[in-house]
Motif scaffolding. Structure first.
Motif, short mmCIF file in Angstrom:
data_model
loop_
_atom_site.label_atom_id
_atom_site.label_comp_id
_atom_site.label_asym_id
_atom_site.label_seq_id
_atom_site.Cartn_x
_atom_site.Cartn_y
_atom_site.Cartn_z
N ARG A 99 2.42 47.83 6.04
CA ARG A 99 2.94 47.37 7.32
C ARG A 99 3.13 45.86 7.30
O ARG A 99 2.54 45.15 6.50
CB ARG A 99 1.98 47.72 8.46
CG ARG A 99 1.66 49.20 8.56
CD ARG A 99 2.84 49.99 9.10
NE ARG A 99 2.54 51.41 9.24
CZ ARG A 99 2.00 51.95 10.31
NH1 ARG A 99 1.68 51.20 11.35
NH2 ARG A 99 1.77 53.25 10.35
N LEU A 100 3.94 45.38 8.22
CA LEU A 100 4.12 43.95 8.41
C LEU A 100 3.32 43.53 9.64
O LEU A 100 3.36 44.19 10.68
CB LEU A 100 5.61 43.62 8.62
CG LEU A 100 6.53 44.01 7.47
CD1 LEU A 100 7.98 43.70 7.83
CD2 LEU A 100 6.15 43.29 6.20
N HIS A 101 2.62 42.44 9.53
CA HIS A 101 1.77 41.95 10.61
C HIS A 101 2.45 40.78 11.31
O HIS A 101 2.98 39.88 10.66
CB HIS A 101 0.42 41.49 10.04
CG HIS A 101 -0.38 42.62 9.50
ND1 HIS A 101 -1.63 42.92 9.94
CD2 HIS A 101 -0.08 43.53 8.53
CE1 HIS A 101 -2.09 43.97 9.28
NE2 HIS A 101 -1.17 44.36 8.40
N TYR A 102 2.41 40.80 12.62
CA TYR A 102 3.07 39.77 13.42
C TYR A 102 2.03 38.96 14.18
O TYR A 102 1.07 39.51 14.71
CB TYR A 102 4.06 40.43 14.38
CG TYR A 102 4.82 39.44 15.24
CD1 TYR A 102 5.58 38.44 14.65
CD2 TYR A 102 4.77 39.52 16.62
CE1 TYR A 102 6.28 37.54 15.42
CE2 TYR A 102 5.47 38.61 17.40
CZ TYR A 102 6.22 37.62 16.80
OH TYR A 102 6.91 36.72 17.57
N GLN A 103 2.23 37.66 14.25
CA GLN A 103 1.23 36.78 14.82
C GLN A 103 1.43 36.52 16.32
O GLN A 103 0.60 35.89 16.95
CB GLN A 103 1.26 35.42 14.11
CG GLN A 103 0.93 35.48 12.62
CD GLN A 103 -0.53 35.76 12.37
OE1 GLN A 103 -0.93 36.90 12.31
NE2 GLN A 103 -1.33 34.73 12.25
N GLY A 104 2.53 36.97 16.90
CA GLY A 104 2.83 36.61 18.29
C GLY A 104 2.86 37.81 19.21
O GLY A 104 2.36 38.88 18.91
N ASN A 105 3.51 37.65 20.37
CA ASN A 105 3.52 38.70 21.39
C ASN A 105 4.87 39.36 21.60
O ASN A 105 4.94 40.49 22.03
CB ASN A 105 3.05 38.10 22.73
CG ASN A 105 1.61 37.65 22.65
OD1 ASN A 105 0.75 38.40 22.20
ND2 ASN A 105 1.33 36.43 23.07
N ASP A 106 5.97 38.64 21.33
CA ASP A 106 7.30 39.16 21.58
C ASP A 106 7.68 40.14 20.48
O ASP A 106 8.39 39.83 19.55
CB ASP A 106 8.30 38.00 21.64
CG ASP A 106 9.71 38.47 21.96
OD1 ASP A 106 9.85 39.62 22.39
OD2 ASP A 106 10.65 37.68 21.77
N HIS A 107 7.19 41.40 20.62
CA HIS A 107 7.19 42.28 19.46
C HIS A 107 7.10 43.73 19.90
O HIS A 107 6.42 44.07 20.85
CB HIS A 107 5.99 41.88 18.59
CG HIS A 107 5.52 42.92 17.65
ND1 HIS A 107 4.40 43.67 17.86
CD2 HIS A 107 6.02 43.33 16.46
CE1 HIS A 107 4.22 44.50 16.85
NE2 HIS A 107 5.19 44.31 16.00
N THR A 108 7.84 44.62 19.23
CA THR A 108 7.76 46.05 19.48
C THR A 108 7.61 46.74 18.14
O THR A 108 7.63 46.10 17.08
CB THR A 108 9.03 46.58 20.18
OG1 THR A 108 10.11 46.53 19.25
CG2 THR A 108 9.37 45.74 21.41
#
Length: 753
Positions: free
Chosen positions: A638-647
């Motif tokens: 999986r790819l991990h995202y550091q912020g909030n604007d994300h689905t």
């Protein structure tokens, strides 16, 4: 009658084309008969197309279809003709390697400037009018079967001429060491220049080592050591520049200076950083520029150029906090008067004012362009009408600009305490008369004596210690290079690089080693071109691996065979170059081309058209792990995202999300070469992003800056693994002002190791 007109028009255009080549090249008819025949064969294809279209009975349909096709084909032929004239290669082969991309800001203005200055207008008009006239005259006269016959014959002729236009196999048999290069893969993964945070500089003590308080570096585009002064029959331009200072005896002129490259997008970065053309892209972007060196000593930094920086990645490359004032042709929207450049004299006037208005210690870099083909011939400095020679008129502009800079330095009391270096980034192949009708062998593939010997003049600061002055004087007979300028500035300012970095060049205030090996390259990790050229030099001996002589693999700088000591030196230098990956690949490309050996190099266009069977898709990874995704999901793959604007479908970039915004997928990869690409949705606007590859705490690929997506809306990097790695992570950084939506990561194995 129809056939007669057809033959008459074709032969007339053939003769006109041949005359153009002969007059422009002055090398006799045989040298360019093949190019003329190729253009004529293309003309036959044009006629065949027209003859197929003019079967329409409706004149409106004829006008709407036939004439536009004729004009477009004529324009293509002319642009292809210009490509052959200046580069010795077809438009198809060079298009994807041009430093100006259609997606770049200002590319339209650049294209218009190139077309205006390089394309022979008379040829466009003659070709278009002749083709239109023939189509109109023959509109109702052609038998249908003649259309088919002429089409087939024209295509056959074109294919025959084109297939014969490549280099023949060289007559000389390769030696054992030359044969070794034929086994080397010749592909170089070139990327564009970008802005970077450069390495910290060690400041030695609180004082500058010597009396130098100001640095003035004047880079003169296409200025070779052989360029004549504008109004003197005895002085070179370099000597005239020293005369303009008022005290020519203070200046030093090297007797054996070489350029790092005959290509501006290699030579200028090398001049400003001291990076060798054979070194890596990463090394280039870690080494400090002269601006960084100056800032470490508290100097105010200025860069003034008449050139547009919207090509080759220069706009990003010079986007540095270490440059206090940057003035270019883009700053005020200067009118282009020569290539993609404004008037050098007007820029010098702007610099003159800037020098007078500040009392701080200065580091000044000036990049002048008057001597670039086709030469600046009109200027605000009022070039005397008595100077008819085009190159001498350009020299006059360069001299007048130097005079303004010297005047400002003297009026502000800076001249005596300044280190002044005036240098050419490379030479040029134009004859000394500088007219439009002199030889134009492309310097991009021919490293002849006028090309590799740049203008080079040095004025040390007054009061320099006698030892350093004596060493500088002795070095004038040594092999020195344009990559020695940055180390010399560092030495004068008493600065050293961190232990992880070193200069390929040498401080000219210290003895230059007699056994120094110097490389001149035309392709490397930040410049792509279909053909390469290499020069290896040691002492007074130069070995050219280029296209001056297609029958010999290695020649001297005049295209002549090597003999005696130089022939033995060739073997030694070729063996040593096997340890330099970029040099060995460049040499391999030339050897393969000259000997008609199959090349591993594939053009960017071909890569898009061909499916490479060795590629193995590992991804894509389009599932994300982080906010708004179930915490029970496993992170591997999986790819991990550091912020909030994300689905679960992706994540958004915005100007506020800076630093690492995406990382993963933490997978195991076998040894091989890989391509990783983050994929974005249409409408994404990039300010500046970066991509790197790590395995735990191990850096596999340093951050690659990217300012625009490719045609597939992807931000792509390539990396190589020499051993099995268990937690590969591809990271995406947002540096500035990006807005858009990423949908995932593609990961492909290009080749197993």
């Amino acid at each position: 009658m129809t056939l007669y007109l057809y033959v008459l028009l074709s032969s007339s255009l053939f003769c006109y084309q041949t005359r153009l080549w002969v007059v422009r090249e002055r090398l006799g008819v045989r040298k360019h008969l093949q190019q003329a025949a190729l253009v004529s064969a293309k003309l036959c294809v044009l006629y065949a197309i027209c003859f197929g279209l003019i079967r329409f009975d409706n004149n409106l349909v004829f006008i709407a279809t036939c004439i536009p096709v004729i004009v477009v084909w004529a324009l293509y032929m002319v642009v292809d003709f210009v490509a052959q004239l200046y580069f010795g290669l077809s438009l198809y082969r060079i298009f994807m390697h041009l430093p100006v991309k259609m997606s770049d800001k200002g590319s339209g203005a650049a294209a218009a400037a190139y077309f205006k200055q390089y394309v022979p207008t008379k040829f466009v008009l003659t070709l278009s009018c002749a083709a239109i006239f023939s189509a109109v005259v023959l509109k109702d006269a052609l038998p249908a079967d003649f259309v088919a016959v002429s089409s087939i014959c024209s295509a056959a002729i074109a294919m025959l001429v084109y297939s014969g236009s490549s280099l023949g196999r060289g007559s000389a048999e390769p030696t054992s060491i030359e044969t070794a290069y034929l086994k080397i893969e010749d592909e170089l993964a070139a990327e564009r220049l970008y802005g970077s945070d450069r390495a910290a500089i060690a400041v030695n003590g609180s004082q500058i080592a010597s009396s130098g308080k100001h640095i003035v570096l004047i880079i003169n585009e296409s200025a070779g050591a052989d360029v004549p002064a504008a109004l003197s029959s005895t002085h070179s331009l370099a000597r005239q520049i020293s005369e303009l200072s008022g005290n020519a005896s203070e200046w030093f002129h090297p007797n054996n200076a070489l350029t790092a490259s005959s290509c501006t997008d290699i030579s200028i970065p090398c001049i400003l950083t001291g990076c060798g053309p054979h070194e890596s892209m990463d090394q280039l972007h870690r080494l400090p520029m002269v601006f960084d060196l100056a800032k470490a000593r508290g100097l105010r930094t200025l860069m003034f150029t008449s050139s547009s920086l919207r090509w080759g990645g220069f706009e990003s490359f010079f986007n540095s906090q270490s440059i206090d004032t940057l003035y270019s042709a883009d700053t005020d929207g200067m009118e282009f008067v020569n290539d993609m450049c404004g008037d050098d004299y007007l820029v010098a006037k702007q610099l003159h004012t800037a020098i007078l208005e500040t009392d701080e210690p200065l580091c000044i870099v000036v990049y002048q362009n008057a001597l670039h083909i086709p030469f600046q011939n009109q200027s605000a400095c009022a070039i005397p009408d008595g100077i008819k020679d085009r190159r001498k008129r350009a020299s006059y502009v360069i001299e007048a600009s130097h005079g303004l800079i010297f005047d400002a330095l003297k009026k502000t009391g800076r001249y005596d305490d300044s280190l002044i270096v005036s240098v050419g980034d490379h030479g040029e192949t134009m004859g000394v008369d500088g007219s439009d009708e002199t030889s134009r062998f492309s310097r991009l593939t021919n490293l002849s004596e006028p090309v590799v010997r740049p203008l080079y003049a040095i004025k040390p600061p007054r009061g320099l210690p006698e030892r350093e002055l004596g060493v500088l004087r002795a070095n004038m007979d040594s092999l020195i290079s344009t990559i020695d300028i940055a180390p010399t500035v560092a030495g004068l300012l008493n600065l050293t690089l961190p232990e992880t970095l070193s200069y390929a060049g040498f401080n000219l205030f210290e003895p230059v080693p007699a056994d120094r090996v110097h490389y001149t390259l035309t392709v490397n990790e930040w410049r792509s071109w279909p053909r390469a050229a290499v020069m290896l030099a040691q002492g007074n001996n130069c070995i050219c691996i280029d296209y001056q002589n297609s029958d010999i693999l290695c020649t001297d700088t005049h295209g002549k065979p090597l003999h005696g000591e130089v022939l033995r030196l060739k073997e030694t230098l070729l063996k040593g170059s096997l340890s330099e990956p970029i040099v060995q690949k460049s040499i391999s490309r030339v050897f393969r081309d000259k000997l008609s050996v199959s090349s591993a190099f594939v053009s960017p266009i071909a890569k898009k058209l061909l499916v490479i069977s060795r590629e193995t898709e590992i991804g894509p990874f389009s599932r994300f792990y982080g906010h708004n995704v179930l915490a029970s999901d496993q992170p591997e793959g999986r790819l991990h995202y550091q912020g909030n604007d994300h689905t679960s479908e992706g994540f958004g970039l915005d100007p506020k999300s800076t630093g690492i915004v995406l990382h993963g997928p933490y997978i195991t990869l076998e040894p091989g070469r890989y391509r990783a690409a983050f994929v974005f949705k249409p409408g994404t606007l990039l300010g500046s992003i970066g991509v790197d590859v790590v395995d735990g705490d191990t850096q596999i690929l340093s951050v690659v800056k990217i300012s625009q997506l490719d045609d597939n809306l992807e931000a792509e990097v390539c990396f190589e693994l020499n051993s099995r790695q268990s937690r590969i992570e591809v990271r995406l950084f947002n540096f500035a002002d990006s807005f858009g939506f990423c949908t995932g990561l593609k990961l492909v194995m290009i080749k197993e190791i």
